[in-house]
Design a protein around this motif. Structure first.
Motif, PDB file in Angstrom:
ATOM      1  N   PHE A  33       0.831  -1.199   0.000  1.00 21.68           N
ATOM      2  CA  PHE A  33       0.000   0.000   0.000  1.00 21.68           C
ATOM      3  C   PHE A  33       0.871   1.256   0.000  1.00 21.68           C
ATOM      4  O   PHE A  33       1.906   1.298   0.668  1.00 21.68           O
ATOM      5  N   PRO A  34       0.447   2.299  -0.727  1.00 23.75           N
ATOM      6  CA  PRO A  34       1.246   3.526  -0.805  1.00 23.75           C
ATOM      7  C   PRO A  34       1.458   4.224   0.534  1.00 23.75           C
ATOM      8  O   PRO A  34       2.429   4.933   0.708  1.00 23.75           O
ATOM      9  N   TRP A  35       0.599   4.025   1.500  1.00 20.00           N
ATOM     10  CA  TRP A  35       0.733   4.669   2.803  1.00 20.00           C
ATOM     11  C   TRP A  35       1.678   3.907   3.725  1.00 20.00           C
ATOM     12  O   TRP A  35       1.939   4.347   4.844  1.00 20.00           O
ATOM     13  N   SER A  36       2.235   2.801   3.274  1.00 16.79           N
ATOM     14  CA  SER A  36       3.079   1.973   4.137  1.00 16.79           C
ATOM     15  C   SER A  36       4.401   2.651   4.513  1.00 16.79           C
ATOM     16  O   SER A  36       5.050   2.239   5.465  1.00 16.79           O
ATOM     17  N   GLU A  64       1.858   8.163  -1.457  1.00 15.67           N
ATOM     18  CA  GLU A  64       2.218   8.631  -2.797  1.00 15.67           C
ATOM     19  C   GLU A  64       1.475   7.773  -3.814  1.00 15.67           C
ATOM     20  O   GLU A  64       1.733   6.587  -3.933  1.00 15.67           O
ATOM     21  N   TYR A  65       0.547   8.375  -4.530  1.00 12.49           N
ATOM     22  CA  TYR A  65      -0.281   7.690  -5.524  1.00 12.49           C
ATOM     23  C   TYR A  65      -0.020   8.289  -6.902  1.00 12.49           C
ATOM     24  O   TYR A  65       0.673   9.291  -7.032  1.00 12.49           O
ATOM     25  N   PRO A  73       1.955  11.956 -10.493  1.00 12.65           N
ATOM     26  CA  PRO A  73       2.187  11.592  -9.091  1.00 12.65           C
ATOM     27  C   PRO A  73       1.573  12.629  -8.148  1.00 12.65           C
ATOM     28  O   PRO A  73       1.617  13.830  -8.424  1.00 12.65           O
ATOM     29  N   LEU A  74       1.011  12.158  -7.044  1.00 14.52           N
ATOM     30  CA  LEU A  74       0.411  13.073  -6.081  1.00 14.52           C
ATOM     31  C   LEU A  74       0.415  12.450  -4.698  1.00 14.52           C
ATOM     32  O   LEU A  74       0.506  11.242  -4.549  1.00 14.52           O
ATOM     33  N   THR A  75       0.324  13.299  -3.688  1.00 13.38           N
ATOM     34  CA  THR A  75       0.203  12.848  -2.304  1.00 13.38           C
ATOM     35  C   THR A  75      -1.266  12.914  -1.924  1.00 13.38           C
ATOM     36  O   THR A  75      -1.895  13.965  -2.029  1.00 13.38           O
ATOM     37  N   HIS A  76      -1.798  11.787  -1.498  1.00 11.30           N
ATOM     38  CA  HIS A  76      -3.217  11.699  -1.144  1.00 11.30           C
ATOM     39  C   HIS A  76      -3.332  11.477   0.365  1.00 11.30           C
ATOM     40  O   HIS A  76      -2.731  10.555   0.914  1.00 11.30           O
ATOM     41  N   VAL A  77      -4.090  12.344   1.034  1.00 13.47           N
ATOM     42  CA  VAL A  77      -4.338  12.217   2.467  1.00 13.47           C
ATOM     43  C   VAL A  77      -5.692  11.540   2.649  1.00 13.47           C
ATOM     44  O   VAL A  77      -6.683  11.935   2.036  1.00 13.47           O
ATOM     45  N   GLN A  78      -5.714  10.523   3.484  1.00  9.57           N
ATOM     46  CA  GLN A  78      -6.945   9.781   3.729  1.00  9.57           C
ATOM     47  C   GLN A  78      -7.281   9.852   5.209  1.00  9.57           C
ATOM     48  O   GLN A  78      -6.450   9.553   6.062  1.00  9.57           O
ATOM     49  N   VAL A  79      -8.500  10.272   5.523  1.00 10.65           N
ATOM     50  CA  VAL A  79      -8.992  10.309   6.899  1.00 10.65           C
ATOM     51  C   VAL A  79     -10.245   9.430   6.939  1.00 10.65           C
ATOM     52  O   VAL A  79     -11.232   9.719   6.270  1.00 10.65           O
TER      53      VAL A  79
END
Length: 171
Positions: A33-36, A64-65, A73-79
């Motif tokens: 997973f990209p958040w790892s 990083e997705y 490429p972009l940084t995605h924040v997930q809440v």
């Protein structure tokens, strides 16, 4: 990721806030997973309702997705919110049939809950912007940057014969 909950038993209904930031490696093998490679922050509150402990809150992470449409490429924040009930199972209760998660009575380990929450809520599509135009299907140009010179109306070659019917005069 453990919560010390024994003090809540003395104060029925009182919310106890918590916040914890840990590297994603505490969740086990989540390297797919990209958040790892980032930190995970959980925050919320727990309370004792007289029988069980209710733990609720949010888990925040970023990764990083690549944009699903244009591959930027972009940084995605997930809440993501979560809520679960924990309790000490009695001998006569079947752990598989119970709607509560058993624990030892002093600390609640929310590691599995957080891992499952993140994996289940992994986005299937991440866009760089809501109105992303994507890539040209013919030349591969990023249509967000500039329009390409490809013909906008391309007829499927299997239907090209039908176009000849539209080109004939009705005379």
């Amino acid at each position: 990721m453990k919560l010390q909950v024994e003090q809540a038993k003395e104060h029925i209904g009182k919310p106890f806030p918590y916040t914890c930031t840990e590297p994603a490696t505490v969740l086990g093998d989540v390297t797919a997973f990209p958040w790892s490679r980032h930190d995970i922050t959980i925050s919320g509150e727990f309370r004792y309702d007289g029988q069980n402990y209710i733990v609720e809150g949010t888990v925040r992470t970023e990764g990083e997705y690549e944009c699903t449409r244009c591959l930027t490429p972009l940084t995605h924040v997930q809440v993501t919110p979560f809520k679960e009930t924990f309790g000490v199972l009695k001998e006569w209760q079947n752990a598989e049939d119970a709607e509560i998660i058993p624990f030892d009575g002093e600390t609640i380990d929310v590691t599995d809950l957080i891992r499952e929450t993140l994996i289940i809520n992994e986005p299937s599509q991440v866009l760089c912007q809501d109105d992303c135009k994507g890539l040209c299907v013919h030349c591969g140009a990023n249509l967000n940057v500039s329009p390409c010179s490809c013909e906008s109306f391309v007829v499927d070659p299997r239907l090209a014969v039908l176009r000849t019917l539209l080109d004939k005069d009705d005379d």
